[in-house]
Design a protein around this motif. Structure first.
Motif, short mmCIF file in Angstrom:
data_model
loop_
_atom_site.label_atom_id
_atom_site.label_comp_id
_atom_site.label_asym_id
_atom_site.label_seq_id
_atom_site.Cartn_x
_atom_site.Cartn_y
_atom_site.Cartn_z
N ALA A 8 0.84 -1.20 0.00
CA ALA A 8 0.00 0.00 0.00
C ALA A 8 0.88 1.25 0.00
O ALA A 8 1.97 1.26 0.58
CB ALA A 8 -0.92 0.02 1.21
N VAL A 9 0.38 2.28 -0.68
CA VAL A 9 1.00 3.59 -0.67
C VAL A 9 -0.03 4.56 -0.11
O VAL A 9 -1.18 4.59 -0.58
CB VAL A 9 1.42 4.05 -2.09
N LEU A 10 0.35 5.32 0.91
CA LEU A 10 -0.53 6.32 1.50
C LEU A 10 -0.07 7.68 1.00
O LEU A 10 1.06 8.09 1.26
CB LEU A 10 -0.47 6.28 3.03
N HIS A 11 -0.97 8.36 0.28
CA HIS A 11 -0.60 9.66 -0.30
C HIS A 11 -1.84 10.52 -0.48
O HIS A 11 -2.85 10.07 -1.04
CB HIS A 11 0.10 9.45 -1.65
N GLY A 12 -1.77 11.74 0.00
CA GLY A 12 -2.87 12.69 -0.19
C GLY A 12 -4.19 12.25 0.41
O GLY A 12 -5.24 12.54 -0.14
N GLY A 13 -4.13 11.55 1.53
CA GLY A 13 -5.35 11.09 2.18
C GLY A 13 -5.98 9.86 1.56
O GLY A 13 -7.07 9.46 1.94
N ILE A 46 4.30 -0.89 3.75
CA ILE A 46 3.60 0.34 3.39
C ILE A 46 4.62 1.44 3.10
O ILE A 46 5.65 1.52 3.78
CB ILE A 46 2.70 0.81 4.55
N ILE A 47 4.30 2.29 2.14
CA ILE A 47 5.08 3.50 1.90
C ILE A 47 4.16 4.68 2.14
O ILE A 47 3.06 4.74 1.60
CB ILE A 47 5.66 3.54 0.48
N VAL A 48 4.63 5.61 2.97
CA VAL A 48 3.85 6.80 3.31
C VAL A 48 4.54 8.01 2.71
O VAL A 48 5.74 8.23 2.94
CB VAL A 48 3.73 6.97 4.84
N VAL A 49 3.80 8.80 1.92
CA VAL A 49 4.33 10.04 1.37
C VAL A 49 4.02 11.14 2.37
O VAL A 49 2.85 11.38 2.70
CB VAL A 49 3.70 10.36 -0.01
N VAL A 50 5.07 11.80 2.88
CA VAL A 50 4.92 12.81 3.93
C VAL A 50 5.65 14.09 3.52
O VAL A 50 6.52 14.07 2.66
CB VAL A 50 5.50 12.30 5.27
N PRO A 51 5.30 15.21 4.17
CA PRO A 51 6.02 16.46 3.92
C PRO A 51 7.34 16.47 4.70
O PRO A 51 7.34 16.35 5.93
CB PRO A 51 5.07 17.55 4.44
N ARG A 52 8.44 16.57 3.99
CA ARG A 52 9.76 16.54 4.62
C ARG A 52 9.90 17.61 5.71
O ARG A 52 10.51 17.38 6.74
CB ARG A 52 10.85 16.75 3.56
N ARG A 87 -2.73 13.35 12.21
CA ARG A 87 -1.59 14.25 12.42
C ARG A 87 -1.39 15.22 11.25
O ARG A 87 -0.43 15.96 11.22
CB ARG A 87 -0.30 13.46 12.61
N ASN A 88 -2.32 15.18 10.29
CA ASN A 88 -2.25 16.05 9.11
C ASN A 88 -0.89 15.97 8.42
O ASN A 88 -0.23 16.99 8.17
CB ASN A 88 -2.57 17.51 9.50
N LEU A 89 -0.47 14.75 8.12
CA LEU A 89 0.84 14.53 7.51
C LEU A 89 0.78 14.32 6.00
O LEU A 89 1.71 13.78 5.42
CB LEU A 89 1.54 13.35 8.18
#
Length: 104
Positions: A8-13, A46-52, A87-89
């Motif tokens: 799974a990839v988590l990105h943009g909600g 899982i890969i989570v896309v987050v703001p650095r 966490r609004n990530l």
């Protein structure tokens, strides 16, 4: 360019299952896995896309704990997605995306 295939990839909600995520010069592309692609790294997890700029080591450690404690990958996906949302990530416009890899 970095390219990963994950459960799974988590990105943009959103949750993208069995998908390929690419990060190239700050641009994230998520696509459905349709077949083998050269130079793609498989991640069992899982890969989570987050703001650095906003993600912290506490956030990363907590997501890893959630992943480790979940009895099934499906449960881990739901729990990590809830954590990221609460966490609004998600990456906002103008922020630099980064990938957090949560191995199973």
């Amino acid at each position: 360019m970095v390219r990963y295939l994950a459960h799974a990839v988590l990105h943009g909600g959103k949750v993208y299952r069995q998908s390929v995520v690419e990060l190239d010069d700050g641009v994230v592309t998520v696509s459905r896995f349709d077949g083998e692609i050269h130079s793609t790294i498989f991640v069992s997890g899982i890969i989570v896309v987050v703001p650095r700029e906003r993600v912290t080591t506490v956030n990363t450690d907590q997501m890893k704990r959630i992943m480790d404690r979940a009895p099934l990958v499906e449960m881990a996906i739901k729990r990590v997605a809830h954590y990221v949302d609460s966490r609004n990530l998600s990456v906002a416009s103008g922020e630099t995306p980064d990938l957090i890899i949560l191995q199973r």
